[in-house]
Design an enzyme around this catalytic site. Structure first.
Site, PDB file in Angstrom:
ATOM      1  N   GLY A  80      24.883 -31.586  -7.476  1.00  0.00           N
ATOM      2  CA  GLY A  80      24.670 -32.201  -6.166  1.00  0.00           C
ATOM      3  C   GLY A  80      24.806 -33.712  -6.206  1.00  0.00           C
ATOM      4  O   GLY A  80      25.369 -34.288  -7.149  1.00  0.00           O
ATOM      5  N   GLY A  81      24.247 -34.376  -5.171  1.00  0.00           N
ATOM      6  CA  GLY A  81      24.374 -35.823  -5.055  1.00  0.00           C
ATOM      7  C   GLY A  81      23.736 -36.575  -6.204  1.00  0.00           C
ATOM      8  O   GLY A  81      24.303 -37.552  -6.722  1.00  0.00           O
ATOM      9  N   ALA A  82      22.561 -36.141  -6.640  1.00  0.00           N
ATOM     10  CA  ALA A  82      21.897 -36.817  -7.764  1.00  0.00           C
ATOM     11  C   ALA A  82      22.711 -36.673  -9.042  1.00  0.00           C
ATOM     12  O   ALA A  82      22.804 -37.603  -9.848  1.00  0.00           O
ATOM     13  CB  ALA A  82      20.495 -36.249  -7.961  1.00  0.00           C
ATOM     14  N   LYS A  93      23.509 -36.377   1.193  1.00  0.00           N
ATOM     15  CA  LYS A  93      24.033 -37.535   0.469  1.00  0.00           C
ATOM     16  C   LYS A  93      25.555 -37.647   0.537  1.00  0.00           C
ATOM     17  O   LYS A  93      26.102 -38.745   0.390  1.00  0.00           O
ATOM     18  CB  LYS A  93      23.563 -37.501  -0.988  1.00  0.00           C
ATOM     19  CG  LYS A  93      22.074 -37.742  -1.165  1.00  0.00           C
ATOM     20  CD  LYS A  93      21.675 -37.793  -2.627  1.00  0.00           C
ATOM     21  CE  LYS A  93      20.179 -38.057  -2.781  1.00  0.00           C
ATOM     22  NZ  LYS A  93      19.781 -38.192  -4.198  1.00  0.00           N
ATOM     23  N   ASP A 103      20.575 -44.440  -6.511  1.00  0.00           N
ATOM     24  CA  ASP A 103      20.252 -43.469  -7.562  1.00  0.00           C
ATOM     25  C   ASP A 103      20.897 -43.886  -8.881  1.00  0.00           C
ATOM     26  O   ASP A 103      20.328 -43.679  -9.961  1.00  0.00           O
ATOM     27  CB  ASP A 103      20.758 -42.069  -7.185  1.00  0.00           C
ATOM     28  CG  ASP A 103      19.851 -41.369  -6.189  1.00  0.00           C
ATOM     29  OD1 ASP A 103      18.666 -41.743  -6.100  1.00  0.00           O
ATOM     30  OD2 ASP A 103      20.336 -40.442  -5.508  1.00  0.00           O
ATOM     31  N   SER A 141       7.469 -36.158   0.004  1.00  0.00           N
ATOM     32  CA  SER A 141       8.113 -37.386  -0.454  1.00  0.00           C
ATOM     33  C   SER A 141       7.079 -38.485  -0.698  1.00  0.00           C
ATOM     34  O   SER A 141       6.123 -38.644   0.055  1.00  0.00           O
ATOM     35  CB  SER A 141       9.120 -37.863   0.599  1.00  0.00           C
ATOM     36  OG  SER A 141       9.629 -39.133   0.254  1.00  0.00           O
ATOM     37  N   SER A 163       8.247 -41.601  -0.892  1.00  0.00           N
ATOM     38  CA  SER A 163       9.043 -42.790  -0.554  1.00  0.00           C
ATOM     39  C   SER A 163       8.311 -43.749   0.378  1.00  0.00           C
ATOM     40  O   SER A 163       8.466 -44.968   0.264  1.00  0.00           O
ATOM     41  CB  SER A 163      10.366 -42.368   0.086  1.00  0.00           C
ATOM     42  OG  SER A 163      11.173 -41.685  -0.844  1.00  0.00           O
ATOM     43  N   GLY A 219      23.189 -28.998 -12.683  1.00  0.00           N
ATOM     44  CA  GLY A 219      23.360 -29.182 -11.250  1.00  0.00           C
ATOM     45  C   GLY A 219      24.557 -30.054 -10.932  1.00  0.00           C
ATOM     46  O   GLY A 219      25.029 -30.823 -11.777  1.00  0.00           O
ATOM     47  N   TYR A 250      10.004 -35.373  -9.559  1.00  0.00           N
ATOM     48  CA  TYR A 250       8.787 -36.173  -9.745  1.00  0.00           C
ATOM     49  C   TYR A 250       7.535 -35.466  -9.241  1.00  0.00           C
ATOM     50  O   TYR A 250       6.419 -35.993  -9.366  1.00  0.00           O
ATOM     51  CB  TYR A 250       8.926 -37.527  -9.042  1.00  0.00           C
ATOM     52  CG  TYR A 250       9.257 -37.433  -7.568  1.00  0.00           C
ATOM     53  CD1 TYR A 250       8.250 -37.294  -6.613  1.00  0.00           C
ATOM     54  CD2 TYR A 250      10.573 -37.478  -7.125  1.00  0.00           C
ATOM     55  CE1 TYR A 250       8.559 -37.202  -5.261  1.00  0.00           C
ATOM     56  CE2 TYR A 250      10.884 -37.390  -5.786  1.00  0.00           C
ATOM     57  CZ  TYR A 250       9.869 -37.258  -4.856  1.00  0.00           C
ATOM     58  OH  TYR A 250      10.179 -37.164  -3.515  1.00  0.00           O
TER      59      TYR A 250
END
Length: 411
Positions: free
Chosen positions: A117-119, A55, A91, A12, A14, A115, A195
């Site tokens: 999922g959450g994203a 998420k 997001d 990550s 972040s 996909g 990324y």
């Protein structure tokens, strides 16, 4: 305490992003499902971000959901105010920023979202709000409100925009892609939320088709900026997102030298690495360590095809690293797979030198005499031109060439 919770957080970015935007320590907090329950129940944190696979899992633990989180149906930021937990979805804003920053207009367009999922939920909400005409969620198996990849290829190759929210193509599986873009005739833009690497194979395939094609770093930084604003109750100008994205690309992208054998890649590369304070990698040296013999001897014993196979293995491995200076063998560009790997995390600079000034022989199995070098040079020029992001002439002093290479990389 501020930080990121998720199952696997080894790569990550972040922490760097948050600590650039804000004056707090940001921790990476990997949690198992049982540990997640304890963490959210005890509430010993000020604010956290949430990533895969939690998420949606965190929602029952929250006291309130922000409107955007309700719309998306997933949470990636939680703020703790005196024991009251509120969930947000930044997001949504990160993806919205990514589209706007790259001038991708989805209004009245047909869009495929890979996909679910959450994203993907955040992406779907943004696409709907921006007026996409037709949106299809593509999933690897039959599921409600989705289409399979087979149906996608059969009925939806006229899609204009593709958004990947799956982990396919993410480090370390950088040779994978979720969709074969060659089948799509009307494609205008490709967006990947991944990324790492900076450019996935999907993104590179999009560039090859002449599309707008972008990786997920901008979305990552932008969503973090919105999270920091929530965490600190401050406002951060979008110009800081642009500056940090540029800095992170410069800090993480490899500087890759390509060009003919004997053009000075190793000498210049070592000097560039020293000046930039970076690790230097020579792929030929790495190959020699792997085969335990000189390259010329390996050529003579096993042939060029065997050598190229080993070279591809080495290139695949070094391409996964970040922030290095890499000098490659003269023939590395002949294999498109090599070029793709090097481009995923690298800026490719063709170190170009006049034919008469190239070193000949000295253990180079394909450059034993001038005529052989001349033939190789003419054969490889188109490959160097197609692969290179920039060209630097190695015709002046080493000091000037080093300066020019660094300048080309930074631009």
């Amino acid at each position: 305490m501020y930080g990121l919770i998720g199952e696997t957080l080894g790569h990550s970015f972040s922490k760097e992003i948050h600590e650039t935007f804000a004056n707090y320590t940001y921790d990476l907090i990997p949690l198992s499902r049982q540990e997640l329950d304890t963490f959210l129940t005890e509430k010993n944190f000020s604010a956290v971000n949430v990533t895969i696979p939690y998420k949606e899992t965190v929602i029952p633990y929250l006291d309130h959901l922000h409107e955007t989180a309700k719309k998306v149906g997933a949470v990636n930021a939680i703020v703790n105010q005196n024991g009251v937990l509120t969930g947000y979805n930044t997001d949504y804003f990160g993806f919205h920023y990514q589209l706007a920053q790259n001038h991708i207009d989805v209004q009245n367009k047909k869009v495929l979202v890979l996909g679910k999922g959450g994203a993907a939920k955040a992406v779907l909400a943004v696409l709907a709000d921006l007026g996409a005409k037709e949106i299809h969620t593509v999933y690897y198996k039959e599921a409600a409100h989705t289409i399979t990849y087979d149906i996608c290829y059969t009925h939806h190759t006229d899609a204009q925009i593709v958004v990947n929210t799956t982990p396919v193509g993410m480090y370390p599986h950088m040779d994978e892609t979720p969709l074969e873009l060659t089948r799509f005739s009307a494609l205008e833009a490709v967006v990947d939320v991944i990324y790492n690497p900076l450019q996935t194979k999907l993104v590179l395939d999009g560039i090859q088709k002449g599309c707008i094609a972008v990786g997920g770093l901008e979305m990552l930084v932008a969503q973090a900026k919105y999270a920091v604003e929530l965490f600190t109750e401050t406002t951060i100008d979008d110009s800081q997102v642009v500056q940090l994205v540029q800095k992170m690309k410069k800090d993480t992208a490899n500087l890759v030298l390509i060009g003919m054998s004997g053009c000075g890649k190793s000498t210049i590369g070592k000097a560039v690495a020293k000046q930039m304070g970076r690790t230097f990698i020579d792929t030929d040296d790495a190959i020699i360590k792997k085969i335990h013999m000189p390259i010329a001897q390996y050529f003579e014993t096993f042939g060029e095809d065997a050598f190229r196979a080993v070279e591809q293995e080495v290139v695949t491995e070094v391409s996964k690293q970040h922030g290095c200076v890499i000098a490659t063998g003269g023939g590395v560009v002949l294999d498109k797979t090599n070029v793709n790997f090097l481009q995923q995390n690298g800026v490719l600079i063709w170190l170009k030198r006049d034919l008469e000034k190239l070193q000949i022989g000295n253990g180079r199995p394909l450059a034993q005499n001038f005529d052989a070098v001349k033939q190789l040079y003419q054969q490889r020029i188109p490959y160097y031109q197609n692969a290179a992001n920039s060209i630097v002439e190695n015709e002046t002093t080493s000091e000037q060439v080093v300066k020019n290479v660094i300048q080309a990389y930074l631009q």
